[in-house]
Write a protein that holds these residues in place. Structure first.
Motif, short mmCIF file in Angstrom:
data_model
loop_
_atom_site.label_atom_id
_atom_site.label_comp_id
_atom_site.label_asym_id
_atom_site.label_seq_id
_atom_site.Cartn_x
_atom_site.Cartn_y
_atom_site.Cartn_z
N TRP A 42 -0.23 -6.72 -1.96
CA TRP A 42 -1.56 -6.98 -2.52
C TRP A 42 -2.59 -6.00 -1.97
N LEU A 43 -2.50 -5.71 -0.67
CA LEU A 43 -3.43 -4.76 -0.05
C LEU A 43 -3.28 -3.37 -0.65
N VAL A 44 -2.03 -2.99 -0.93
CA VAL A 44 -1.79 -1.67 -1.53
C VAL A 44 -2.37 -1.61 -2.94
N GLU A 45 -2.29 -2.73 -3.67
CA GLU A 45 -2.87 -2.78 -5.02
C GLU A 45 -4.39 -2.62 -4.96
N GLN A 46 -4.99 -3.26 -3.96
CA GLN A 46 -6.44 -3.21 -3.83
C GLN A 46 -6.92 -1.87 -3.27
N PHE A 47 -6.12 -1.32 -2.38
CA PHE A 47 -6.48 -0.05 -1.73
C PHE A 47 -5.28 0.90 -1.81
N PRO A 48 -5.11 1.59 -2.93
CA PRO A 48 -3.94 2.44 -3.17
C PRO A 48 -3.67 3.47 -2.07
N ALA A 49 -4.71 3.90 -1.37
CA ALA A 49 -4.53 4.89 -0.32
C ALA A 49 -3.59 4.39 0.78
N LEU A 50 -3.51 3.06 0.94
CA LEU A 50 -2.64 2.49 1.97
C LEU A 50 -1.17 2.75 1.69
N SER A 51 -0.83 3.04 0.44
CA SER A 51 0.57 3.30 0.09
C SER A 51 1.11 4.53 0.81
N GLU A 52 0.20 5.40 1.25
CA GLU A 52 0.62 6.60 1.98
C GLU A 52 1.25 6.25 3.32
N LEU A 53 0.94 5.05 3.82
CA LEU A 53 1.48 4.64 5.13
C LEU A 53 2.94 4.23 5.04
N GLY A 54 3.36 3.74 3.87
CA GLY A 54 4.74 3.29 3.71
C GLY A 54 4.79 1.85 3.24
N GLY A 55 5.85 1.12 3.66
CA GLY A 55 6.03 -0.28 3.27
C GLY A 55 5.06 -1.21 3.97
N PRO A 56 5.18 -2.53 3.69
CA PRO A 56 4.27 -3.53 4.25
C PRO A 56 4.14 -3.47 5.78
N LEU A 57 5.25 -3.30 6.48
CA LEU A 57 5.18 -3.27 7.93
C LEU A 57 4.40 -2.06 8.43
N PHE A 58 4.51 -0.94 7.72
CA PHE A 58 3.78 0.25 8.12
C PHE A 58 2.29 0.12 7.80
N VAL A 59 1.99 -0.53 6.66
CA VAL A 59 0.59 -0.81 6.33
C VAL A 59 -0.02 -1.72 7.39
N ALA A 60 0.74 -2.76 7.76
CA ALA A 60 0.27 -3.68 8.80
C ALA A 60 0.07 -2.96 10.12
N THR A 61 0.96 -2.03 10.42
CA THR A 61 0.86 -1.27 11.67
C THR A 61 -0.40 -0.40 11.67
N GLY A 62 -0.68 0.25 10.54
CA GLY A 62 -1.87 1.08 10.45
C GLY A 62 -3.14 0.27 10.63
N LEU A 63 -3.22 -0.90 9.99
CA LEU A 63 -4.39 -1.76 10.13
C LEU A 63 -4.48 -2.36 11.53
N PHE A 64 -3.32 -2.62 12.12
CA PHE A 64 -3.26 -3.12 13.49
C PHE A 64 -3.87 -2.10 14.45
#
Length: 214
Positions: free
Chosen positions: A40-62
């Motif tokens: 859902w976060l990737v849909e709202q903020f497409p730039a986050l897809s550059e980080l990778g899968g959900p765990l990598f997105v979570a890691t970046g925000l962490f």
């Protein structure tokens, strides 16, 4: 840059206990929900897809939340608490490696390394005649020398236990289970352990210098 170095809690520590708790738990909660709602976060903020899968997105925000937490702590409390500071450094190093190499192992091993560092530091410091735990819990209570020694031994062993537990969980269960356990499993275990130390704390509590009964 300064970290807590005085056994006596500062005025800011005494006046903002809930802020300290929020700054320490906030990044963890963001990590959990970001992993849970990664797509859902990737849909709202497409730039986050550059980080990778959900765990990598979570890691970046962490990582981002950790930096914000440390900055706010410095600005409001006037110092960087030792445990969040050390943990934050490890988060940034291992989180960056995880995202750059697209290898989840690094971020999964972060709790193992942090808890091992704390456990070894506490027990090692005690072996050298220094009870380092007072620098961590100085805003919460004041104990006599024997009280700090006993509590340091217990927390040192507990941190090593958490390190072993993290290794067992991430190596044997799914990513989602590990993230959930990291937030909702480790936290209750730590709270229960902390509450179990209250008899020792009450027995060895002392009145800080300058605080006499009126």
């Amino acid at each position: 840059m300064t970290t807590e170095s005085d056994m006596t809690p500062s005025a800011a520590d005494r006046h903002h206990p809930m802020l300290k708790l929020a700054l320490e738990l906030g990044p963890l909660l963001i990590f959990f929900f970001a992993n849970l709602r990664g797509p859902w976060l990737v849909e709202q903020f497409p730039a986050l897809s550059e980080l990778g899968g959900p765990l990598f997105v979570a890691t970046g925000l962490f990582m981002a939340a950790t930096i914000v937490s440390l900055v706010v702590s410095k600005l409001v409390l006037g110092h960087l608490p030792i445990m969040p500071f050390v943990s934050g450094i490890v988060v940034l190093i291992f989180g960056s490696l995880s995202i750059y190499l697209q290898n989840e192992t690094f971020i999964k091993m972060k709790p193992t390394i942090v808890n091992t560092l704390f456990g070894v530091a506490l027990l090692g410091g005690l072996a050298l005649g220094r009870s380092l735990l007072g620098y961590v819990f100085n805003a919460a209570f004041q104990l006599d020398v024997e009280g700090w020694r006993k509590l340091t031994v217990r927390w040192g062993i507990f941190f090593l236990f958490l390190a072993v537990l993290n290794e067992a969980v991430w190596r044997n269960f799914s990513d989602d289970f590990w993230v959930t356990f990291k937030v909702w499993g480790t936290m209750p275990i730590t709270i229960i352990f902390t509450m179990a130390q209250m008899p020792l704390i009450m027995k060895h509590s002392i009145t800080p210098a300058g605080e006499t009964e009126k």
